[in-house]
Design a protein around this motif. Structure first.
Motif, PDB file in Angstrom:
ATOM      1  N   ARG A 103      38.495  25.666  41.029  1.00 27.80           N
ATOM      2  CA  ARG A 103      37.986  27.025  41.143  1.00 27.80           C
ATOM      3  C   ARG A 103      38.394  27.827  39.914  1.00 27.80           C
ATOM      4  NH1 ARG A 103      39.038  31.604  45.581  1.00 27.80           N
ATOM      5  NH2 ARG A 103      37.509  33.029  44.770  1.00 27.80           N
ATOM      6  N   PHE A 104      37.416  28.485  39.311  1.00 24.58           N
ATOM      7  CA  PHE A 104      37.659  29.278  38.114  1.00 24.58           C
ATOM      8  C   PHE A 104      37.335  30.734  38.379  1.00 24.58           C
ATOM      9  CE2 PHE A 104      36.787  25.017  36.628  1.00 24.58           C
ATOM     10  CZ  PHE A 104      37.784  24.821  35.704  1.00 24.58           C
ATOM     11  N   VAL A 105      38.061  31.618  37.707  1.00 23.25           N
ATOM     12  CA  VAL A 105      37.781  33.054  37.810  1.00 23.25           C
ATOM     13  C   VAL A 105      37.569  33.598  36.407  1.00 23.25           C
ATOM     14  CG1 VAL A 105      38.970  33.430  39.999  1.00 23.25           C
ATOM     15  CG2 VAL A 105      40.263  33.570  37.898  1.00 23.25           C
ATOM     16  N   ARG A 106      36.713  34.598  36.304  1.00 22.80           N
ATOM     17  CA  ARG A 106      36.383  35.193  35.019  1.00 22.80           C
ATOM     18  C   ARG A 106      37.347  36.337  34.720  1.00 22.80           C
ATOM     19  NH1 ARG A 106      31.189  34.152  33.251  1.00 22.80           N
ATOM     20  NH2 ARG A 106      32.025  35.079  31.370  1.00 22.80           N
ATOM     21  N   ILE A 107      37.246  36.908  33.527  1.00 22.92           N
ATOM     22  CA  ILE A 107      38.203  37.911  33.043  1.00 22.92           C
ATOM     23  C   ILE A 107      38.297  39.129  33.968  1.00 22.92           C
ATOM     24  CG2 ILE A 107      36.546  38.991  31.472  1.00 22.92           C
ATOM     25  CD1 ILE A 107      40.316  38.536  30.782  1.00 22.92           C
ATOM     26  N   ALA A 108      37.183  39.581  34.528  1.00 24.54           N
ATOM     27  CA  ALA A 108      37.232  40.758  35.402  1.00 24.54           C
ATOM     28  C   ALA A 108      38.113  40.495  36.622  1.00 24.54           C
ATOM     29  CB  ALA A 108      35.823  41.155  35.831  1.00 24.54           C
ATOM     30  N   ALA A 109      37.982  39.311  37.204  1.00 22.55           N
ATOM     31  CA  ALA A 109      38.801  38.962  38.367  1.00 22.55           C
ATOM     32  C   ALA A 109      40.257  38.770  37.970  1.00 22.55           C
ATOM     33  CB  ALA A 109      38.258  37.698  39.029  1.00 22.55           C
ATOM     34  N   VAL A 110      40.507  38.192  36.794  1.00 22.14           N
ATOM     35  CA  VAL A 110      41.876  38.018  36.310  1.00 22.14           C
ATOM     36  C   VAL A 110      42.534  39.376  36.133  1.00 22.14           C
ATOM     37  CG1 VAL A 110      43.314  37.162  34.414  1.00 22.14           C
ATOM     38  CG2 VAL A 110      41.357  35.812  35.196  1.00 22.14           C
ATOM     39  N   ARG A 111      41.803  40.324  35.547  1.00 21.21           N
ATOM     40  CA  ARG A 111      42.340  41.675  35.361  1.00 21.21           C
ATOM     41  C   ARG A 111      42.677  42.320  36.702  1.00 21.21           C
ATOM     42  NH1 ARG A 111      38.694  45.341  32.077  1.00 21.21           N
ATOM     43  NH2 ARG A 111      40.544  46.609  32.198  1.00 21.21           N
ATOM     44  N   GLN A 112      41.796  42.165  37.662  1.00 24.02           N
ATOM     45  CA  GLN A 112      42.021  42.768  38.979  1.00 24.02           C
ATOM     46  C   GLN A 112      43.204  42.106  39.687  1.00 24.02           C
ATOM     47  OE1 GLN A 112      38.755  42.379  41.729  1.00 24.02           O
ATOM     48  NE2 GLN A 112      39.417  44.169  42.875  1.00 24.02           N
ATOM     49  N   MET A 113      43.310  40.795  39.603  1.00 20.18           N
ATOM     50  CA  MET A 113      44.379  40.075  40.299  1.00 20.18           C
ATOM     51  C   MET A 113      45.742  40.340  39.683  1.00 20.18           C
ATOM     52  SD  MET A 113      42.336  36.472  41.135  1.00 20.18           S
ATOM     53  CE  MET A 113      43.381  35.609  40.066  1.00 20.18           C
ATOM     54  N   THR A 114      45.798  40.491  38.353  1.00 17.29           N
ATOM     55  CA  THR A 114      47.093  40.628  37.682  1.00 17.29           C
ATOM     56  C   THR A 114      47.473  42.065  37.393  1.00 17.29           C
ATOM     57  OG1 THR A 114      46.097  40.454  35.484  1.00 17.29           O
ATOM     58  CG2 THR A 114      46.817  38.390  36.538  1.00 17.29           C
ATOM     59  N   PRO A 154      46.170  29.589  29.571  1.00 15.46           N
ATOM     60  CA  PRO A 154      45.035  29.682  28.660  1.00 15.46           C
ATOM     61  C   PRO A 154      43.705  29.581  29.418  1.00 15.46           C
ATOM     62  CG  PRO A 154      45.977  27.499  28.548  1.00 15.46           C
ATOM     63  CD  PRO A 154      46.872  28.319  29.440  1.00 15.46           C
ATOM     64  N   PRO A 155      42.670  30.211  28.893  1.00 15.44           N
ATOM     65  CA  PRO A 155      41.356  30.094  29.529  1.00 15.44           C
ATOM     66  C   PRO A 155      40.756  28.713  29.258  1.00 15.44           C
ATOM     67  CG  PRO A 155      41.180  31.375  27.525  1.00 15.44           C
ATOM     68  CD  PRO A 155      42.640  31.094  27.729  1.00 15.44           C
ATOM     69  N   VAL A 156      39.786  28.353  30.085  1.00 16.19           N
ATOM     70  CA  VAL A 156      39.058  27.098  29.964  1.00 16.19           C
ATOM     71  C   VAL A 156      37.628  27.435  29.552  1.00 16.19           C
ATOM     72  CG1 VAL A 156      38.216  25.085  31.250  1.00 16.19           C
ATOM     73  CG2 VAL A 156      40.482  26.031  31.738  1.00 16.19           C
TER      74      VAL A 156
END
Length: 76
Positions: free
Chosen positions: A19-30, A48-50
């Protein structure tokens, strides 16, 4: 910082393994900004991103959860 949400298990298969998440979700989660995320990646302090396609990157959810668990709790 609390641990990231964990989706339920689907039939014995680890849903986070791919399962991968994009930058918007990473920003929201962190709670981190885009520049901060990439600065931490460059300093080897963030997963690191994939490369998902020629113009898209994502982060493995399992990597983000592991990073979150390894962080020291902060008090405000």
């Amino acid at each position: 910082m609390s641990a990231l949400p964990v989706p339920s298990d689907a039939g014995g298969v680890d849903p986070q393994a791919s399962r991968f998440v994009r930058i918007a979700a990473v920003r929201q989660m962190t709670g981190l900004g885009r520049s901060t995320i990439y600065r931490l990646v460059a300093a080897c302090q963030f997963p690191p991103p994939v490369q998902l396609s020629s113009r898209a990157v994502g982060w493995r959810l399992s990597d983000l959860e592991q990073w979150s668990r390894a962080r020291k709790p902060t008090s405000h």
